[in-house]
Design a protein around this motif. Sequence first.
Motif, PDB file in Angstrom:
ATOM      1  N   GLY A 364      77.655  96.432 -34.742  1.00 28.05           N
ATOM      2  CA  GLY A 364      76.747  95.573 -35.497  1.00 28.05           C
ATOM      3  C   GLY A 364      76.709  94.138 -35.001  1.00 28.05           C
ATOM      4  O   GLY A 364      76.485  93.213 -35.773  1.00 28.05           O
ATOM      5  N   ILE A 365      76.949  93.936 -33.712  1.00 31.89           N
ATOM      6  CA  ILE A 365      76.870  92.582 -33.147  1.00 31.89           C
ATOM      7  C   ILE A 365      75.391  92.264 -32.917  1.00 31.89           C
ATOM      8  O   ILE A 365      74.696  93.005 -32.224  1.00 31.89           O
ATOM      9  CB  ILE A 365      77.672  92.497 -31.825  1.00 31.89           C
ATOM     10  N   PRO A 366      74.863  91.193 -33.532  1.00 33.43           N
ATOM     11  CA  PRO A 366      73.404  91.000 -33.541  1.00 33.43           C
ATOM     12  C   PRO A 366      72.770  90.593 -32.204  1.00 33.43           C
ATOM     13  O   PRO A 366      71.597  90.888 -31.989  1.00 33.43           O
ATOM     14  CB  PRO A 366      73.179  89.930 -34.607  1.00 33.43           C
ATOM     15  N   TYR A 367      73.513  89.899 -31.335  1.00 37.24           N
ATOM     16  CA  TYR A 367      72.917  89.438 -30.077  1.00 37.24           C
ATOM     17  C   TYR A 367      73.740  89.862 -28.861  1.00 37.24           C
ATOM     18  O   TYR A 367      74.971  89.816 -28.901  1.00 37.24           O
ATOM     19  CB  TYR A 367      72.779  87.910 -30.060  1.00 37.24           C
ATOM     20  N   VAL A 368      73.041  90.235 -27.801  1.00 31.30           N
ATOM     21  CA  VAL A 368      73.723  90.544 -26.537  1.00 31.30           C
ATOM     22  C   VAL A 368      73.172  89.631 -25.456  1.00 31.30           C
ATOM     23  O   VAL A 368      71.946  89.519 -25.273  1.00 31.30           O
ATOM     24  CB  VAL A 368      73.524  92.017 -26.144  1.00 31.30           C
ATOM     25  N   LEU A 369      74.066  88.948 -24.762  1.00 28.34           N
ATOM     26  CA  LEU A 369      73.687  88.119 -23.626  1.00 28.34           C
ATOM     27  C   LEU A 369      73.997  88.920 -22.372  1.00 28.34           C
ATOM     28  O   LEU A 369      75.104  89.441 -22.226  1.00 28.34           O
ATOM     29  CB  LEU A 369      74.501  86.829 -23.631  1.00 28.34           C
ATOM     30  N   ILE A 370      73.012  89.025 -21.488  1.00 23.79           N
ATOM     31  CA  ILE A 370      73.221  89.874 -20.315  1.00 23.79           C
ATOM     32  C   ILE A 370      73.483  89.026 -19.074  1.00 23.79           C
ATOM     33  O   ILE A 370      72.720  88.121 -18.741  1.00 23.79           O
ATOM     34  CB  ILE A 370      72.031  90.830 -20.129  1.00 23.79           C
ATOM     35  N   VAL A 371      74.604  89.310 -18.420  1.00 20.88           N
ATOM     36  CA  VAL A 371      75.045  88.536 -17.255  1.00 20.88           C
ATOM     37  C   VAL A 371      74.970  89.396 -15.993  1.00 20.88           C
ATOM     38  O   VAL A 371      75.576  90.469 -15.935  1.00 20.88           O
ATOM     39  CB  VAL A 371      76.492  88.038 -17.446  1.00 20.88           C
ATOM     40  N   GLY A 372      74.185  88.920 -15.014  1.00 25.44           N
ATOM     41  CA  GLY A 372      74.098  89.579 -13.717  1.00 25.44           C
ATOM     42  C   GLY A 372      74.115  88.527 -12.618  1.00 25.44           C
ATOM     43  O   GLY A 372      74.069  87.319 -12.920  1.00 25.44           O
ATOM     44  N   PRO A 373      74.168  88.950 -11.354  1.00 27.00           N
ATOM     45  CA  PRO A 373      74.208  87.978 -10.244  1.00 27.00           C
ATOM     46  C   PRO A 373      73.010  87.031 -10.266  1.00 27.00           C
ATOM     47  O   PRO A 373      73.156  85.817 -10.074  1.00 27.00           O
ATOM     48  CB  PRO A 373      74.180  88.879  -9.001  1.00 27.00           C
ATOM     49  N   GLU A 374      71.800  87.567 -10.532  1.00 22.95           N
ATOM     50  CA  GLU A 374      70.583  86.751 -10.616  1.00 22.95           C
ATOM     51  C   GLU A 374      70.709  85.663 -11.665  1.00 22.95           C
ATOM     52  O   GLU A 374      70.389  84.499 -11.435  1.00 22.95           O
ATOM     53  CB  GLU A 374      69.386  87.658 -11.017  1.00 22.95           C
ATOM     54  N   LEU A 376      73.353  84.450 -13.001  1.00 24.50           N
ATOM     55  CA  LEU A 376      74.374  83.445 -12.668  1.00 24.50           C
ATOM     56  C   LEU A 376      73.819  82.420 -11.700  1.00 24.50           C
ATOM     57  O   LEU A 376      74.115  81.225 -11.782  1.00 24.50           O
ATOM     58  CB  LEU A 376      75.611  84.126 -12.070  1.00 24.50           C
ATOM     59  N   LYS A 377      72.953  82.879 -10.769  1.00 20.96           N
ATOM     60  CA  LYS A 377      72.368  81.973  -9.785  1.00 20.96           C
ATOM     61  C   LYS A 377      71.379  81.025 -10.454  1.00 20.96           C
ATOM     62  O   LYS A 377      71.421  79.820 -10.266  1.00 20.96           O
ATOM     63  CB  LYS A 377      71.679  82.783  -8.671  1.00 20.96           C
ATOM     64  N   SER A 378      70.480  81.593 -11.280  1.00 23.76           N
ATOM     65  CA  SER A 378      69.411  80.779 -11.869  1.00 23.76           C
ATOM     66  C   SER A 378      69.898  79.991 -13.092  1.00 23.76           C
ATOM     67  O   SER A 378      69.288  79.008 -13.474  1.00 23.76           O
ATOM     68  CB  SER A 378      68.252  81.686 -12.297  1.00 23.76           C
ATOM     69  N   GLY A 379      70.988  80.443 -13.695  1.00 27.49           N
ATOM     70  CA  GLY A 379      71.442  79.783 -14.924  1.00 27.49           C
ATOM     71  C   GLY A 379      70.666  80.212 -16.157  1.00 27.49           C
ATOM     72  O   GLY A 379      70.915  79.728 -17.254  1.00 27.49           O
ATOM     73  N   LYS A 380      69.678  81.120 -15.954  1.00 24.09           N
ATOM     74  CA  LYS A 380      68.896  81.607 -17.110  1.00 24.09           C
ATOM     75  C   LYS A 380      69.335  83.023 -17.455  1.00 24.09           C
ATOM     76  O   LYS A 380      69.372  83.904 -16.587  1.00 24.09           O
ATOM     77  CB  LYS A 380      67.408  81.611 -16.771  1.00 24.09           C
ATOM     78  N   PHE A 381      69.651  83.251 -18.710  1.00 21.69           N
ATOM     79  CA  PHE A 381      70.178  84.546 -19.138  1.00 21.69           C
ATOM     80  C   PHE A 381      69.269  85.189 -20.175  1.00 21.69           C
ATOM     81  O   PHE A 381      68.604  84.500 -20.941  1.00 21.69           O
ATOM     82  CB  PHE A 381      71.574  84.355 -19.747  1.00 21.69           C
ATOM     83  N   LYS A 382      69.277  86.514 -20.206  1.00 25.37           N
ATOM     84  CA  LYS A 382      68.512  87.216 -21.233  1.00 25.37           C
ATOM     85  C   LYS A 382      69.370  87.365 -22.474  1.00 25.37           C
ATOM     86  O   LYS A 382      70.514  87.835 -22.405  1.00 25.37           O
ATOM     87  CB  LYS A 382      68.113  88.606 -20.733  1.00 25.37           C
ATOM     88  N   LEU A 383      68.794  86.977 -23.610  1.00 17.76           N
ATOM     89  CA  LEU A 383      69.474  87.166 -24.885  1.00 17.76           C
ATOM     90  C   LEU A 383      68.708  88.232 -25.669  1.00 17.76           C
ATOM     91  O   LEU A 383      67.535  88.048 -25.999  1.00 17.76           O
ATOM     92  CB  LEU A 383      69.508  85.861 -25.685  1.00 17.76           C
TER      93      LEU A 383
END
Lengths: 406, 406
Positions: A364-374, A376-383
């Motif tokens: 039941g964790i409401p948000y997932v932040l997805i970390v990939g090589p891309e 990490l490079k761009s500094g923009k993450f999908k939430l």
Amino acid sequence: MILDSVRRVFECHGFEEMDTPAIEMWEVLAAKGGEEVERQIYKFQDKGGRWLGLRFDLTVPLARVVASNPDLTKPFKRYCIAKVWRYEEPQSGRFREFVQADIDIVGSPKMEADMECVSTAVDALRGIGLSGFEVKINNRKILEGIVEGLGIDSVKAGRVFRALDRLEKVGAEAVAAEMAGAGLSDSEVERILDLTEFKGNEALDYVKRELAGSKAAMEGLQELEKVLDLAPPFGLSGALEVDFSLVRGLDYYTGPVFEIKAKDAQIGSIGGGGRYDRLIERFGGPPTPATGISLGVERLNEVLAAKIGSGAGGPVVFVANVNESVMADAIRISREIASSGIPSEADIMGRRLGRQLEYAEKRGIPYVLIVGPEELKSGKFKLRDMGRKGEVEVLLGDLPSLLLKK
Amino acid sequence: MILDSVRRVFECHGFEEMDTPAIEMWEVLAAKGGEEVERQIYKFQDKGGRWLGLRFDLTVPLARVVASNPDLTKPFKRYCIAKVWRYEEPQSGRFREFVQADIDIVGSPKMEADMECVSTAVDALRGIGLSGFEVKINNRKILEGIVEGLGIDSVKAGRVFRALDRLEKVGAEAVAAEMAGAGLSDSEVERILDLTEFKGNEALDYVKRELAGSKAAMEGLQELEKVLDLAPPFGLSGALEVDFSLVRGLDYYTGPVFEIKAKDAQIGSIGGGGRYDRLIERFGGPPTPATGISLGVERLNEVLAAKIGSGAGGPVVFVANVNESVMADAIRISREIASSGIPSEADIMGRRLGRQLEYAEKRGIPYVLIVGPEELKSGKFKLRDMGRKGEVEVLLGDLPSLLLKK
């Protein structure tokens, strides 16, 4: 979570935390709560041959500690949230273990101290979302007055009190039978049960009329009236109800006794207590007035579980990695999020992304932040919003304020 | 106060609170921690004739609970702050009772889980103001490798480990004598003590060179290197130190073991733990990897008391009454202040104003609000700063913002 809130309320009203050992010498526990309680104490011998026991409440150990520290600044307002034990018949691996949340005031003979405990306990219950309180009140001195008037000795009186204590549970007939068993005549039984028939002002009038000759009863009545007068400043207008059948099981009470119910909770009492002016003296301390209230934490949990269902608490964000090469980065990011005060957790199992998302969903964790090589490079993450199944792109630095807004 | 902060950090990293009973069946506790620990367990019989014991740590009961709940979502990250008991020779009314703050991760075989525990424990210590951490690390598999290589049987090995565990306390000579007593030859003793001579990379090189033939030792070495690699993402760069003399007393550890020290605290370890991959299986559960760390709460209190002195906490305001006629009003006002989140307390003793001020001073309450008939009429109250001995006039409504500013 619940206990944090309870603790905060206690501290806000000036109570300090003080725990005492769970193990006490047997002599400390014996004969303090009454016969029935004594039978329920877990008792054992240590390797030195001494008899020990596990505490059955938090009041008796407090009294022992206070007795041996007579220089404590008074009033001493303490709270303690801790386990106590009472034995019952063995059944499938279960032991009778409770958590009590206790507040006590040592050193004040005034009804203000009793009401401070009641009112603080009620505030703690309000703080966790309960409402509609009913506080039953009585005074042991009135009960003493009536048995004294009937010429009943103290051993019999103990049995009478214990019988009366079960009135609500077993009904008047069973209580009458128990009292008869203790050797009381029919008219004596009737007179005691009469007392329990009246509520509110009628009850007070009854005592004034019928027990005017008893010094103890008149003192008890005066204390009871003072308690009622104090309801408004203590925020308890309309909540107090006189109930002469209220005894409270423990033998050590000497004056006012209380029991707290929450109307919106469909269970019995969630707390109670009273004044124990002679207990500290019994441990060799100077005569020291004291009073306290104890809340049953398991009861609270039951009530709240019924009210709000399960859930609440737990991490707000799960930081998923797209593969093991960025697992350490996901961990680092999760710890940064956590250190900004947002509960967060990363994968520590080396699971594939799909399994990580399943896990977040299951917990039941409401948000997932997805970390990939891309990312990490761009500094923009999908939430990913696990409820609405939507995704937004975020900069790490914006995450705390974004989540705090949601 | 301390524990609130510790709890918050644990929860921020996704650990959930779960306590277990303090009393366990004897079989649950027996033979889990090792001979010495077993002798320290408080053991007793209940009225049904069953042998029971008080838990000596929080890990064994957790393993029992997990074993009987195989469907628990993994990883299961739990924390628990609670009492444990270990017997020592009876002395003036003291019992060996500790509070441990435990975090455990059940279900992950990865070193990330171990480091998650270490790092969260260190964050908790940072949260209460400690700094300068040193985390000693070792791996039981390396120790196993060396005794295996020497052909030492498991009973002797247990004695060797326990001797080694005391190296820092008693010195190499005493440890050598203990090992000799366990039947080891001089050259065997020397070989084991050799291992403890090296630190850091030298130590790893020594194992690579000397124990290359041992499968267990090579596995242990690999795990140790992984742990070291994980230091940066877990915020522990420079804090880890390999120490082959680190054993940790308990028998159930199977892999990495840890010990945490704070350099600015002049005491020994304030926490430690390790991996116990076979414990849950011993309670009839499926093979389940698990790891955990435990902080000694009394130790923390000592450290903090030494660091910050006493004080802190307690009410911010004492609401004094000029006489008993306005005592109830003072109480009402104090409760209003408390309900706005500012710890506050009023007189409940019926003391004269001078005595009330003495009490506030003695308890170190920084502000006293004085309530009299005049003040109640005008709505303006005197707020006395007990430190600077100054007074200002305040409206009640302004009090919270005024105090929060100070």
